[in-house]
Design a protein around this motif. Structure first.
Motif, PDB file in Angstrom:
ATOM      1  N   PHE A  47     -21.334  16.905  25.619  1.00  0.00           N
ATOM      2  CA  PHE A  47     -21.308  17.279  27.030  1.00  0.00           C
ATOM      3  C   PHE A  47     -22.308  16.422  27.812  1.00  0.00           C
ATOM      4  O   PHE A  47     -22.023  15.993  28.937  1.00  0.00           O
ATOM      5  N   ALA A  48     -23.462  16.147  27.197  1.00  0.00           N
ATOM      6  CA  ALA A  48     -24.449  15.283  27.840  1.00  0.00           C
ATOM      7  C   ALA A  48     -23.875  13.892  28.079  1.00  0.00           C
ATOM      8  O   ALA A  48     -24.108  13.274  29.134  1.00  0.00           O
ATOM      9  N   ALA A  49     -23.118  13.378  27.122  1.00  0.00           N
ATOM     10  CA  ALA A  49     -22.477  12.063  27.289  1.00  0.00           C
ATOM     11  C   ALA A  49     -21.500  12.087  28.458  1.00  0.00           C
ATOM     12  O   ALA A  49     -21.391  11.112  29.222  1.00  0.00           O
ATOM     13  N   ALA A  50     -20.789  13.193  28.623  1.00  0.00           N
ATOM     14  CA  ALA A  50     -19.846  13.309  29.740  1.00  0.00           C
ATOM     15  C   ALA A  50     -20.578  13.262  31.072  1.00  0.00           C
ATOM     16  O   ALA A  50     -20.123  12.600  32.019  1.00  0.00           O
ATOM     17  N   LEU A  51     -21.710  13.959  31.170  1.00  0.00           N
ATOM     18  CA  LEU A  51     -22.476  13.943  32.413  1.00  0.00           C
ATOM     19  C   LEU A  51     -23.012  12.539  32.709  1.00  0.00           C
ATOM     20  O   LEU A  51     -23.077  12.120  33.869  1.00  0.00           O
ATOM     21  N   LEU A  52     -23.396  11.832  31.665  1.00  0.00           N
ATOM     22  CA  LEU A  52     -23.873  10.467  31.849  1.00  0.00           C
ATOM     23  C   LEU A  52     -22.762   9.577  32.397  1.00  0.00           C
ATOM     24  O   LEU A  52     -22.988   8.761  33.312  1.00  0.00           O
ATOM     25  N   VAL A  53     -21.561   9.735  31.878  1.00  0.00           N
ATOM     26  CA  VAL A  53     -20.414   8.965  32.374  1.00  0.00           C
ATOM     27  C   VAL A  53     -20.137   9.308  33.836  1.00  0.00           C
ATOM     28  O   VAL A  53     -19.816   8.421  34.643  1.00  0.00           O
ATOM     29  N   MET A  54     -20.275  10.571  34.200  1.00  0.00           N
ATOM     30  CA  MET A  54     -20.087  10.970  35.600  1.00  0.00           C
ATOM     31  C   MET A  54     -21.044  10.209  36.506  1.00  0.00           C
ATOM     32  O   MET A  54     -20.671   9.775  37.601  1.00  0.00           O
ATOM     33  N   GLY A  55     -22.299  10.050  36.056  1.00  0.00           N
ATOM     34  CA  GLY A  55     -23.264   9.330  36.866  1.00  0.00           C
ATOM     35  C   GLY A  55     -22.958   7.848  36.981  1.00  0.00           C
ATOM     36  O   GLY A  55     -23.024   7.263  38.069  1.00  0.00           O
ATOM     37  N   VAL A  56     -22.616   7.243  35.877  1.00  0.00           N
ATOM     38  CA  VAL A  56     -22.347   5.800  35.864  1.00  0.00           C
ATOM     39  C   VAL A  56     -21.142   5.453  36.731  1.00  0.00           C
ATOM     40  O   VAL A  56     -21.122   4.426  37.428  1.00  0.00           O
ATOM     41  N   THR A  57     -20.131   6.310  36.715  1.00  0.00           N
ATOM     42  CA  THR A  57     -18.898   6.023  37.460  1.00  0.00           C
ATOM     43  C   THR A  57     -18.913   6.552  38.893  1.00  0.00           C
ATOM     44  O   THR A  57     -17.960   6.331  39.638  1.00  0.00           O
ATOM     45  N   SER A  58     -19.987   7.251  39.291  1.00  0.00           N
ATOM     46  CA  SER A  58     -20.013   7.904  40.592  1.00  0.00           C
ATOM     47  C   SER A  58     -19.837   6.945  41.772  1.00  0.00           C
ATOM     48  O   SER A  58     -19.015   7.209  42.662  1.00  0.00           O
ATOM     49  N   PRO A  59     -20.578   5.826  41.851  1.00  0.00           N
ATOM     50  CA  PRO A  59     -20.368   4.933  43.008  1.00  0.00           C
ATOM     51  C   PRO A  59     -18.940   4.410  43.106  1.00  0.00           C
ATOM     52  O   PRO A  59     -18.367   4.336  44.201  1.00  0.00           O
ATOM     53  N   LEU A  60     -18.351   4.051  41.966  1.00  0.00           N
ATOM     54  CA  LEU A  60     -16.976   3.546  41.964  1.00  0.00           C
ATOM     55  C   LEU A  60     -16.000   4.610  42.438  1.00  0.00           C
ATOM     56  O   LEU A  60     -15.092   4.344  43.233  1.00  0.00           O
ATOM     57  N   ALA A  61     -16.200   5.851  41.967  1.00  0.00           N
ATOM     58  CA  ALA A  61     -15.312   6.942  42.372  1.00  0.00           C
ATOM     59  C   ALA A  61     -15.422   7.204  43.866  1.00  0.00           C
ATOM     60  O   ALA A  61     -14.411   7.437  44.549  1.00  0.00           O
ATOM     61  N   GLY A  62     -16.648   7.171  44.413  1.00  0.00           N
ATOM     62  CA  GLY A  62     -16.816   7.392  45.844  1.00  0.00           C
ATOM     63  C   GLY A  62     -16.118   6.336  46.679  1.00  0.00           C
ATOM     64  O   GLY A  62     -15.455   6.641  47.680  1.00  0.00           O
ATOM     65  N   ARG A  63     -16.251   5.070  46.268  1.00  0.00           N
ATOM     66  CA  ARG A  63     -15.567   3.992  47.001  1.00  0.00           C
ATOM     67  C   ARG A  63     -14.054   4.123  46.877  1.00  0.00           C
ATOM     68  O   ARG A  63     -13.318   3.824  47.824  1.00  0.00           O
ATOM     69  N   TRP A  64     -13.576   4.577  45.717  1.00  0.00           N
ATOM     70  CA  TRP A  64     -12.140   4.740  45.509  1.00  0.00           C
ATOM     71  C   TRP A  64     -11.571   5.784  46.468  1.00  0.00           C
ATOM     72  O   TRP A  64     -10.513   5.578  47.079  1.00  0.00           O
ATOM     73  N   VAL A  65     -12.277   6.898  46.625  1.00  0.00           N
ATOM     74  CA  VAL A  65     -11.808   7.931  47.555  1.00  0.00           C
ATOM     75  C   VAL A  65     -11.838   7.399  48.981  1.00  0.00           C
ATOM     76  O   VAL A  65     -10.900   7.624  49.764  1.00  0.00           O
ATOM     77  N   ASP A  66     -12.915   6.719  49.360  1.00  0.00           N
ATOM     78  CA  ASP A  66     -13.000   6.176  50.724  1.00  0.00           C
ATOM     79  C   ASP A  66     -11.861   5.216  51.028  1.00  0.00           C
ATOM     80  O   ASP A  66     -11.324   5.196  52.136  1.00  0.00           O
ATOM     81  N   SER A  67     -11.480   4.393  50.055  1.00  0.00           N
ATOM     82  CA  SER A  67     -10.478   3.354  50.323  1.00  0.00           C
ATOM     83  C   SER A  67      -9.045   3.828  50.134  1.00  0.00           C
ATOM     84  O   SER A  67      -8.156   3.435  50.893  1.00  0.00           O
ATOM     85  N   ARG A  68      -8.808   4.690  49.141  1.00  0.00           N
ATOM     86  CA  ARG A  68      -7.430   5.061  48.795  1.00  0.00           C
ATOM     87  C   ARG A  68      -7.086   6.516  49.092  1.00  0.00           C
ATOM     88  O   ARG A  68      -5.918   6.903  49.058  1.00  0.00           O
ATOM     89  N   ASP A 328     -23.825   9.066  58.291  1.00  0.00           N
ATOM     90  CA  ASP A 328     -22.569   8.715  58.965  1.00  0.00           C
ATOM     91  C   ASP A 328     -21.388   9.122  58.084  1.00  0.00           C
ATOM     92  O   ASP A 328     -21.276   8.661  56.941  1.00  0.00           O
ATOM     93  N   HIS A 329     -20.498   9.951  58.629  1.00  0.00           N
ATOM     94  CA  HIS A 329     -19.380  10.480  57.843  1.00  0.00           C
ATOM     95  C   HIS A 329     -18.400   9.393  57.413  1.00  0.00           C
ATOM     96  O   HIS A 329     -17.665   9.555  56.435  1.00  0.00           O
ATOM     97  N   ARG A 330     -18.371   8.267  58.122  1.00  0.00           N
ATOM     98  CA  ARG A 330     -17.387   7.229  57.820  1.00  0.00           C
ATOM     99  C   ARG A 330     -17.633   6.567  56.463  1.00  0.00           C
ATOM    100  O   ARG A 330     -16.716   5.990  55.882  1.00  0.00           O
ATOM    101  N   SER A 331     -18.862   6.632  55.993  1.00  0.00           N
ATOM    102  CA  SER A 331     -19.172   6.060  54.675  1.00  0.00           C
ATOM    103  C   SER A 331     -19.566   7.163  53.693  1.00  0.00           C
ATOM    104  O   SER A 331     -20.324   6.911  52.755  1.00  0.00           O
ATOM    105  N   TYR A 332     -19.050   8.364  53.931  1.00  0.00           N
ATOM    106  CA  TYR A 332     -19.451   9.530  53.130  1.00  0.00           C
ATOM    107  C   TYR A 332     -19.288   9.284  51.632  1.00  0.00           C
ATOM    108  O   TYR A 332     -20.228   9.432  50.856  1.00  0.00           O
ATOM    109  N   GLY A 333     -18.085   8.919  51.207  1.00  0.00           N
ATOM    110  CA  GLY A 333     -17.820   8.791  49.777  1.00  0.00           C
ATOM    111  C   GLY A 333     -18.688   7.732  49.115  1.00  0.00           C
ATOM    112  O   GLY A 333     -19.254   7.954  48.041  1.00  0.00           O
ATOM    113  N   THR A 334     -18.835   6.580  49.782  1.00  0.00           N
ATOM    114  CA  THR A 334     -19.621   5.493  49.197  1.00  0.00           C
ATOM    115  C   THR A 334     -21.095   5.844  49.130  1.00  0.00           C
ATOM    116  O   THR A 334     -21.750   5.660  48.092  1.00  0.00           O
TER     117      THR A 334
END
Length: 392
Positions: A47-68, A328-334
């Motif tokens: 479970f700790a490994a899963a949380l670590l993956v969540m952190g590492v992928t967080s910036p990418l996921a935020g940009r993905w939501v903002d763009s797509r 600024d809400h326009r860059s919320y996800g990123t």
């Protein structure tokens, strides 16, 4: 204005996604350890490994939501969650077990609150606060529904079949996520438009201060949430409650979460998010102090579960609404995707750290540790309110 059917669908999807992934280890961790003969360090380390993956992928996921948009991201996350649960269900080797949790870490980042909040901010802009509160009403019941459900399934069919059932539940969220619209907030429509309030954190120094304090608060809250989600049932039973009673009292956490969130939905528009955040952080250490008396009093155990659930429920809402007034809400996800990285990476150690502390010093020590972390979070919340309680 975000359609009510979108809020209801996303709220139901949050209930299922949280219950089938994040709260999985709290319901089955001890059974997995006993069945496979693995130490707690290994079982909760997944479970700790899963949380670590969540952190590492967080910036990418935020940009993905903002763009797509949130629909594409969260549908993909649901499929990944199902694959991760299926992998856990067939795990016999440690490598397969950890690989499954790594898959689940990515799926959780693409489906849980941070992705949902970013999706709502993209749709509703500064007006997304009420929708964010709304989806947490159902999401807060995840432990209340899935801990007893998992307990019953595992008693009847074993933990492997129960986790496989969780995989099918994850797939059920796909049609719910497909209801998320892809358009982006374009401002208030109509002949008389009201300009949105400017963000409170303007300028490099204030932006850094707001971002830093927000990250500290959310990291503290997430660390405690990760520790309690993994060990709350075990701590309550270790303090003297039977396993069955511990399961049912721990589920009251979800009742506390949703009750607090309902109050926020009904009355929260009158309350400054900074003040609401501070109030929740003030209650949190009190809940852990009540938990120390759980072994001698069922009433105190119930108070612990309800109070912790309530303050954690409010902090989940302010996790989404504070950035709406600070940034600024326009860059919320990123932006939020970057700020919440510590709140995933550091709490990745929580399940393992709590397991070590409990093994070496006893179950009560987990609550002493939690009280100290809650006080740290309270100090950061007080500083955020002091610095940004008024617009610059």
């Amino acid at each position: 204005m975000i359609a009510r059917r979108v809020v209801v669908a996303l709220g139901l999807a949050q209930l299922i996604s949280w219950g089938a992934t994040y709260y999985l280890i709290g319901g089955f961790g001890e059974q997995i350890a006993a069945d496979l003969g693995w130490s707690r360090d290994i079982v909760y380390g997944g479970f700790a490994a899963a949380l670590l993956v969540m952190g590492v992928t967080s910036p990418l996921a935020g940009r993905w939501v903002d763009s797509r948009g949130g629909r594409e991201v969260m549908v993909a996350g649901a499929v990944i969650n199902a694959l991760g649960c299926a992998g856990l269900a067939v795990s016999h080797q440690i490598a397969v077990y950890f690989a499954s949790w790594i898959v689940l870490g990515l799926g959780m980042r693409l489906t849980l609150y941070d992705a949902a909040f970013a999706a709502l901010a993209r749709i509703g802009g500064p007006e997304a606060r009420r929708a964010m509160s709304g989806i947490t009403l159902l999401g807060g019941l995840a432990a209340t529904v899935f801990w007893p459900l998992g307990h019953m399934l595992s008693e009847q069919f074993g933990w492997r079949i129960a986790v496989l059932a969780y995989a099918s539940f994850a797939l059920l969220t796909i049609p719910l996520h497909l209801l998320i619209p892809n358009e982006r907030f374009a401002g208030v429509q109509g002949s008389v438009s009201v300009a949105p309030k400017p963000p409170l954190a303007v300028g490099r120094e204030r932006l850094a201060a707001a971002g830093g304090l927000y990250a500290v608060i959310m990291t503290g809250a997430n660390f405690l949430n990760a520790g309690m989600s993994a060990h709350m049932i075990a701590v309550l039973s270790g303090l003297g409650l039977t396993v069955t009673v511990a399961v049912w009292i721990a589920t009251l956490r979800g009742i506390g979460q949703s009750a607090a969130r309902l109050c926020e939905v009904l009355f929260g528009r009158r309350i400054d998010p900074l003040a609401l955040n501070l109030a929740a952080c003030l209650i949190m250490p009190l809940s852990f102090i009540a938990g120390l008396f759980s072994g001698s009093s069922n009433a105190m155990a119930i108070a612990f579960a309800l109070l912790y659930g309530g303050c954690n429920g409010i902090l989940t809402i302010t996790r989404g609404t504070l950035p709406l007034i600070l940034f600024d809400h326009r860059s919320y996800g990123t932006l939020v995707g970057r700020l919440v990285v510590p709140s995933f990476i550091l709490p990745a150690a929580a399940p393992l750290l709590y397991a070590v502390v409990i093994d070496r010093f006893g179950d009560a020590s987990a609550l002493y540790l939690s009280t100290g972390l809650a006080v740290m979070t309270l100090v950061a919340a007080a500083m955020l309110k002091l610095l940004f309680g008024r617009a610059p």
